[in-house]
Design an enzyme around this catalytic site. Structure first.
Site, short mmCIF file in Angstrom:
data_model
loop_
_atom_site.label_atom_id
_atom_site.label_comp_id
_atom_site.label_asym_id
_atom_site.label_seq_id
_atom_site.Cartn_x
_atom_site.Cartn_y
_atom_site.Cartn_z
CG ASN A 7 0.96 -5.05 31.93
OD1 ASN A 7 0.70 -3.94 32.38
ND2 ASN A 7 0.13 -6.07 32.02
CG HIS A 10 2.04 -1.79 37.65
ND1 HIS A 10 0.88 -1.78 38.40
CD2 HIS A 10 2.33 -3.09 37.43
CE1 HIS A 10 0.51 -3.03 38.63
NE2 HIS A 10 1.37 -3.85 38.04
CG HIS A 43 -5.92 -6.16 33.09
ND1 HIS A 43 -5.62 -7.02 34.13
CD2 HIS A 43 -7.23 -6.35 32.82
CE1 HIS A 43 -6.72 -7.69 34.48
NE2 HIS A 43 -7.72 -7.28 33.70
NE ARG A 45 -8.02 -5.47 38.05
CZ ARG A 45 -7.50 -6.65 38.38
NH1 ARG A 45 -6.30 -6.97 37.98
NH2 ARG A 45 -8.17 -7.50 39.12
NE ARG A 49 -7.67 -3.17 40.88
CZ ARG A 49 -7.55 -4.40 41.38
NH1 ARG A 49 -6.36 -4.94 41.54
NH2 ARG A 49 -8.61 -5.08 41.71
CD GLU A 71 -2.84 -8.57 30.70
OE1 GLU A 71 -3.28 -8.22 31.81
OE2 GLU A 71 -1.67 -8.87 30.50
CB THR A 102 -4.32 -11.63 36.66
OG1 THR A 102 -4.49 -10.32 36.11
CG2 THR A 102 -5.34 -12.56 36.06
CD GLU A 152 0.28 -13.73 29.04
OE1 GLU A 152 -0.23 -13.03 28.13
OE2 GLU A 152 0.72 -13.26 30.10
CG HIS A 192 1.20 -13.05 36.70
ND1 HIS A 192 0.21 -12.12 36.54
CD2 HIS A 192 1.44 -13.13 38.01
CE1 HIS A 192 -0.15 -11.68 37.73
NE2 HIS A 192 0.58 -12.28 38.63
N1 PXP Z 1 0.12 -11.42 31.67
C1 PXP Z 1 -1.11 -11.32 32.21
C2 PXP Z 1 -2.23 -12.09 31.60
C3 PXP Z 1 -1.34 -10.50 33.33
O1 PXP Z 1 -2.57 -10.39 33.86
C4 PXP Z 1 -0.27 -9.74 33.85
C5 PXP Z 1 -0.50 -8.82 35.02
O2 PXP Z 1 -1.32 -7.77 34.60
C6 PXP Z 1 0.99 -9.86 33.23
C7 PXP Z 1 1.17 -10.74 32.16
C8 PXP Z 1 2.18 -9.10 33.71
O3 PXP Z 1 2.54 -9.55 34.98
P1 PXP Z 1 3.68 -8.78 35.77
O4 PXP Z 1 3.20 -7.40 36.01
O5 PXP Z 1 3.82 -9.60 37.02
O6 PXP Z 1 4.91 -8.80 34.89
#
Ligand code: PXP
Length: 238
Positions: A7, A10, A43, A45, A49, A71, A102, A152, A192
């Site tokens: 992901n 960030h 993601h 949003r 953001r 996402e 999330t 998921e 997550h």
């Molecule tokens: N899976 C989903 C559905 C999420 O919303 C997120 C956070 O955006 C993640 C995985 C990744 O989570 P983390 O950044 O805590 O690894």
């Protein structure tokens, strides 16, 4: 071996802190591929953001050998975007503007109709649909009933419990949920709050096909670089 979806939100978070053009999450997609990652997750949003529409468009152009997993919330705006951009997979997530990330899984009991309709619309465009849900057995059955391809399982509670060493109950829930999902013919993903420290017990569940991990990888990448951070995580899930 389970697959790793990285992901990249960030990277965009850092860019948006200055509203400039660096670092570019699209470059990150190249590094994911180079490091042996299996997919890129972003993601989009409602409040934009971190990831911007431009990031998604460019990602679709450069992510050709890996899976692009978008996402998003099941809103008319996002469904329209998905139909235009055609990610390989959409993971439907709940979204509240106030939350930092999330926080809980989708409420697919209360939201059955709109979620089923979103799945149908995405399927029309040959987009696979995963539902981000808590590892609760009736919810997993509902995911199947609504026509999802994958689930998921939300590992946030496990991750929180892991830090005070009382994670066994949450881990068992994920193990049972994975088994049920597979018995129902669903592909099972997890994500997550997963970190280099807490991934091992989850990675030991053989039926989970994909992990989506963001924050921990990007946090390590600040010090060691993104390629090394991804390789370190791949080594732990293999
Ligand atoms: N899976 C989903 C559905 C999420 O919303 C997120 C956070 O955006 C993640 C995985 C990744 O989570 P983390 O950044 O805590 O690894």
């Amino acid at each position: 071996m389970a697959k790793l979806g990285v992901n990249l939100d960030h990277i965009a978070t850092i860019r948006e802190a200055r509203k400039t053009n660096e670092p570019d999450p699209v470059f990150g997609a190249y590094i994911v591929e180079l490091a042996g990652g299996h997919g890129v997750t972003i993601h989009l949003r409602e409040d934009r953001r971190h990831i911007q529409d431009r990031d998604l468009d460019l990602m679709r152009q450069v992510v050709t050998k890996m899976k692009l997993n978008l996402e998003m919330a099941a809103t008319p705006e996002m469904l329209k975007i998905a139909a235009r951009v055609l990610p390989n997979q959409v993971t439907l997530v709940p979204e509240k503007r106030q939350e930092v990330t999330t926080e809980g899984g989708l409420d697919i009991m209360a939201q059955a109709k709109p979620i089923a309709s979103a799945i149908k619309q995405l399927h029309k465009h040959a987009i696979e649909v995963s539902l981000f849900i808590d590892p609760v057995l009736p919810v997993i059955e509902q995911a199947r009933a609504l026509g999802a391809d994958a689930i998921e399982l939300h590992t946030g509670s496990y991750a929180r419990a892991w830090s005070n060493h009382e994670y066994r109950t949450e881990l068992d829930q994920i193990i049972q949920g994975t088994q049920l999902g597979r018995d129902l013919g669903l592909v099972v993903h997890a994500g997550h709050g997963l970190t280099y420290q807490n991934i091992k017990p989850i990675a030991a569940i053989p039926l989970i096909e994909e992990f989506n991990i963001g924050h921990s990888i990007i946090a390590r990448a600040v010090y060691v670089g993104l390629e090394r951070a991804i390789r370190d995580m791949l080594a732990l899930i293999s």
